[in-house]
Scaffold this motif. Structure first.
Motif, PDB file in Angstrom:
ATOM      1  N   SER A 113      71.846  35.980  83.881  1.00 37.36           N
ATOM      2  CA  SER A 113      71.567  36.616  82.594  1.00 37.36           C
ATOM      3  C   SER A 113      70.501  35.882  81.792  1.00 37.36           C
ATOM      4  O   SER A 113      70.033  36.383  80.777  1.00 37.36           O
ATOM      5  N   GLY A 114      70.136  34.694  82.222  1.00 37.95           N
ATOM      6  CA  GLY A 114      69.170  33.904  81.462  1.00 37.95           C
ATOM      7  C   GLY A 114      69.783  33.185  80.285  1.00 37.95           C
ATOM      8  O   GLY A 114      69.067  32.678  79.415  1.00 37.95           O
ATOM      9  N   ALA A 115      71.116  33.120  80.244  1.00 38.07           N
ATOM     10  CA  ALA A 115      71.791  32.486  79.112  1.00 38.07           C
ATOM     11  C   ALA A 115      71.828  30.968  79.222  1.00 38.07           C
ATOM     12  O   ALA A 115      72.186  30.297  78.258  1.00 38.07           O
ATOM     13  N   TYR A 116      71.479  30.421  80.404  1.00 42.96           N
ATOM     14  CA  TYR A 116      71.527  28.980  80.613  1.00 42.96           C
ATOM     15  C   TYR A 116      70.269  28.529  81.341  1.00 42.96           C
ATOM     16  O   TYR A 116      69.667  29.288  82.122  1.00 42.96           O
ATOM     17  N   LEU A 117      69.903  27.265  81.123  1.00 44.84           N
ATOM     18  CA  LEU A 117      68.801  26.689  81.874  1.00 44.84           C
ATOM     19  C   LEU A 117      69.246  26.374  83.299  1.00 44.84           C
ATOM     20  O   LEU A 117      70.421  26.079  83.525  1.00 44.84           O
ATOM     21  N   PRO A 118      68.347  26.419  84.282  1.00 48.39           N
ATOM     22  CA  PRO A 118      68.724  26.102  85.663  1.00 48.39           C
ATOM     23  C   PRO A 118      69.232  24.667  85.779  1.00 48.39           C
ATOM     24  O   PRO A 118      68.848  23.783  85.014  1.00 48.39           O
ATOM     25  N   SER A 119      70.089  24.439  86.752  1.00 51.52           N
ATOM     26  CA  SER A 119      70.590  23.091  86.997  1.00 51.52           C
ATOM     27  C   SER A 119      69.526  22.243  87.682  1.00 51.52           C
ATOM     28  O   SER A 119      68.523  22.763  88.190  1.00 51.52           O
ATOM     29  N   GLU A 120      69.779  20.952  87.703  1.00 53.76           N
ATOM     30  CA  GLU A 120      68.974  20.071  88.536  1.00 53.76           C
ATOM     31  C   GLU A 120      69.332  20.335  89.999  1.00 53.76           C
ATOM     32  O   GLU A 120      70.422  20.801  90.325  1.00 53.76           O
ATOM     33  N   ASN A 121      68.389  20.021  90.900  1.00 50.98           N
ATOM     34  CA  ASN A 121      68.667  20.139  92.322  1.00 50.98           C
ATOM     35  C   ASN A 121      69.574  18.989  92.761  1.00 50.98           C
ATOM     36  O   ASN A 121      69.288  17.830  92.502  1.00 50.98           O
ATOM     37  N   GLU A 122      70.727  19.313  93.385  1.00 51.79           N
ATOM     38  CA  GLU A 122      71.679  18.297  93.840  1.00 51.79           C
ATOM     39  C   GLU A 122      71.675  18.261  95.358  1.00 51.79           C
ATOM     40  O   GLU A 122      71.783  19.296  96.013  1.00 51.79           O
ATOM     41  N   CYS A 123      71.568  17.043  95.936  1.00 50.45           N
ATOM     42  CA  CYS A 123      71.520  16.876  97.387  1.00 50.45           C
ATOM     43  C   CYS A 123      72.512  15.815  97.855  1.00 50.45           C
ATOM     44  O   CYS A 123      72.783  14.849  97.139  1.00 50.45           O
ATOM     45  N   ARG A 124      73.045  15.990  99.040  1.00 44.94           N
ATOM     46  CA  ARG A 124      73.872  15.002  99.707  1.00 44.94           C
ATOM     47  C   ARG A 124      73.466  14.957 101.185  1.00 44.94           C
ATOM     48  O   ARG A 124      72.898  15.908 101.718  1.00 44.94           O
ATOM     49  N   SER A 125      73.794  13.843 101.857  1.00 40.83           N
ATOM     50  CA  SER A 125      73.537  13.712 103.288  1.00 40.83           C
ATOM     51  C   SER A 125      74.758  13.105 103.961  1.00 40.83           C
ATOM     52  O   SER A 125      75.375  12.195 103.408  1.00 40.83           O
ATOM     53  N   GLU A 126      75.100  13.608 105.157  1.00 42.90           N
ATOM     54  CA  GLU A 126      76.226  13.056 105.909  1.00 42.90           C
ATOM     55  C   GLU A 126      75.858  12.948 107.382  1.00 42.90           C
ATOM     56  O   GLU A 126      75.117  13.779 107.932  1.00 42.90           O
ATOM     57  N   LEU A 127      76.391  11.908 108.030  1.00 42.45           N
ATOM     58  CA  LEU A 127      76.116  11.638 109.439  1.00 42.45           C
ATOM     59  C   LEU A 127      76.735  12.709 110.329  1.00 42.45           C
ATOM     60  O   LEU A 127      77.903  13.064 110.176  1.00 42.45           O
ATOM     61  N   ILE A 128      75.961  13.208 111.270  1.00 43.21           N
ATOM     62  CA  ILE A 128      76.447  14.162 112.258  1.00 43.21           C
ATOM     63  C   ILE A 128      77.023  13.378 113.441  1.00 43.21           C
ATOM     64  O   ILE A 128      76.403  12.443 113.943  1.00 43.21           O
TER      65      ILE A 128
END
Length: 590
Positions: A113-128
């Motif tokens: 709706s455009g009522a909020y600003l976008p979030s920051e980009n969140e990243c995680r990494s895990e061992l395969i």
């Protein structure tokens, strides 16, 4: 043409929300939690789970990629999947043959709706993984479980992978490409040594060695006994300071070494081992504190069970809470306690202190008597002895609350929190053991973006944080915590520590500082004269090496902090240069 994945996936976010971005009155969407619902296993599926606030009328944009290490950044060539969704779970299929690589997953939220600003980009990494527990190196343990026995979380280098040269307190055991083993040094490891057979692998303890022969039999000897011990048909050996444990080819477990400090399996533990074997359990790995072992059995159900033995106050008695089946992600040890991390984010600790449980933990690190975990939301939780980092300082709380923590490093009694891609770091623990960062160094760190190219090395009371063109050092001067003016801070390849000193490889040369008697000064015939030969010029000998293939240390573990022996070595083609007060100074042919 190559381009950044973030530009590809989130370009539309910038376009469709450009008017919103300039409205400072709007609230920002917050990503409260981000994690995988199960560990990434090759050729299987997992799911990305997350919570956002607000939760209504939100679109999630995501991407996943495969990386060679957990601190790299996704590039377009690494992309595995991407898209957008309004669900709260994203399925990810892991391709075959990726064990040892990392699954990186990132999300960003926008308001429909455009009522909020976008979030920051969140990243995680895990061992395969391939589904087996295969973290026997336990790089984050205070007692690093490597075949080249050492501690503290030094970076992974050629020295970590080289099993042809291992060190004890006062000697080295070298293995040639033809399988010939030879001893360098003195002490019980040399004087009590048996006839050395042709060898496949070599291992070391604080005051002892082991050889796995070409016939897969093991010989173990050292200070704990004047008579060598023998174990037949060994699959793998796991060394601890005073004893060794071995998984046998028939699936059993055997031990050798100091009988009191882990070298003998208790009757209760042996009964449990026999019971697990009778139920088709298979031992996969063995971990240790200073005086106890913890074996992990894979069960037919796909989960794991544990067996402990050794000194109870070092974790050698398995708590009742740990006797049921678990889905284990990692095991980390301090000097006297075990912490088991399961795939649901629960960290279970026991040993010197009573059993305790902590939740929402994704990674665990350790000092001598404390643990710290990075939570699923990128914060830090610490427990154990507060003097050794079990309690965050106010400065560390401020830093960890305002920066997503990606990793920690440790000295004997302090932790350092790092937020890769952001400026500065925070330390806590013993102020005199690198838990306090001097203001001038903190100012420099606060002006420096710490990337995943930075590594940590430590002595008992000092920490070195470095990349190829930066070197930050702090802590007790007697332990290497003050950087001499003649030490270069550029073209740095590697830094390692023993208990009291640092050794650095830079510009195809090596430099040492810290405790002068413990290897912090390289004998050159004028400075820090060798007790073996006052005219010995080891600086010249190092320069004469045709190459420098490996640097390493002696006495990288002492159970008692007042111990002050230690040394270093530099290896080249067919020769090793050694110095310090626990080893004979000189040049030795391998």
């Amino acid at each position: 043409m190559k381009f950044n994945v973030l530009n590809l996936i989130f370009a539309i976010v910038l376009i469709t929300n450009c008017d919103i971005a300039f409205s400072q009155k709007l609230a920002v969407i917050q990503i409260e939690d981000l994690y995988l619902t199960s560990p990434p296993i090759e050729n299987k599926k997992t799911s990305i789970s997350y919570l956002v606030e607000p939760s209504d009328n939100i679109v999630i944009q995501y991407y996943t990629c495969i990386l060679n290490d957990e601190f790299s950044t996704c590039k377009s060539d690494d992309l595995l999947s991407s898209g957008e969704t309004e669900d709260y779970s994203i399925s990810v299929s892991i391709p075959k043959d990726l064990a040892g690589k990392y699954l990186s997953y990132c999300i960003s939220a926008i308001s429909k709706s455009g009522a909020y600003l976008p979030s920051e980009n969140e990243c995680r990494s895990e061992l395969i993984t391939n589904g087996d527990i295969d973290n026997k190196n336990a790089l984050f343990s205070y007692l690093n479980q490597t075949k080249n026995f050492s501690l503290y979380n030094a970076p992974i280098t050629d020295a970590k992978d080289d099993v042809s040269f291992v060190t004890s307190n006062s000697a080295a055991l070298s293995l040639s490409s033809e399988g010939d083993a030879s001893l360098i040094g003195y002490g019980s490891e040399v004087t009590n040594a048996p006839n050395l057979p042709k060898a496949k692998e070599v291992y070391s303890m604080l005051d002892g060695f082991a050889i796995k022969s070409e016939s897969d039999d093991a010989i173990i000897w050292g200070q704990f006994d004047t008579t060598p011990s023998y174990i037949n048909q060994v699959e793998e050996i796991f060394p601890a300071p005073y004893a060794m444990a071995a998984i046998l080819k028939d699936g059993g477990i055997n031990t050798a070494g100091d009988m009191v400090r882990g070298g003998s399996i208790s009757s209760e533990a042996q009964k449990r081992i026999d019971k697990l074997l009778s139920k088709d359990g298979l031992p996969k790995a063995i971990y240790h504190t200073a005086q106890a072992f913890l074996a992990v059995f894979d069960m037919p159900s796909g989960k794991q069970k544990l067996v402990a033995w050794g000194q109870s106050i070092y974790g050698g008695t398995l708590p009742d809470e740990m006797k049921s089946a678990l889905s284990i992600k990692d095991i980390v040890t301090s000097q006297d306690s075990f912490t088991v991390l399961d795939n649901d984010g629960n960290a279970y600790s026991w040993g010197h202190s009573p059993f305790e449980q902590h939740q929402n933990i994704q990674t665990v690190y350790a000092t001598r008597y404390a643990f710290a975990g990075i939570t699923t939301s990128g914060k830090v939780k610490a427990w154990g002895d507060s003097y050794y980092g079990g309690l965050l300082s106010s400065a560390a709380i401020d830093f960890t609350n305002t920066n997503p923590i990606t990793r920690l490093c440790a000295s004997d009694a302090s932790f350092v929190a790092i937020s890769d891609g952001n400026k500065g770091v925070a330390a806590w623990g013993n102020d005199y053991g690198a838990g306090y960062i001097p203001s001038n160094i903190q100012t420099e760190l606060d002006a420096t973006t710490i990337t995943d190219d930075f590594h940590c090395a430590s002595t008992e009371k000092a920490i070195a944080l470095y990349d190829s063109s930066h070197l930050f050092v702090w802590g007790d001067k007697k332990y290497g915590g003050a950087l001499p003016s003649n030490i270069p801070t550029f073209s740095i390849a590697n830094v390692i520590g023993n208990n009291h000193a640092f050794l650095m490889k830079a510009m195809d040369d090596v430099y040492a500082w810290g405790g002068l008697n413990q290897g912090g000064c390289i004998p050159d015939g004028h400075q820090c004269l060798s007790s073996d030969d006052s005219s010995l010029n080891l600086r010249s000998a190092i320069n004469d090496l045709s190459d420098i293939s490996q640097i390493g240390s002696f006495n990288t573990f002492s159970e008692f902090e007042e111990e002050v022996v230690g040394g270093f070595y530099v290896r080249g083609s067919g020769a090793v240069v050694m110095w310090g007060n626990s080893v004979p100074d000189g040049v030795f042919n391998e």
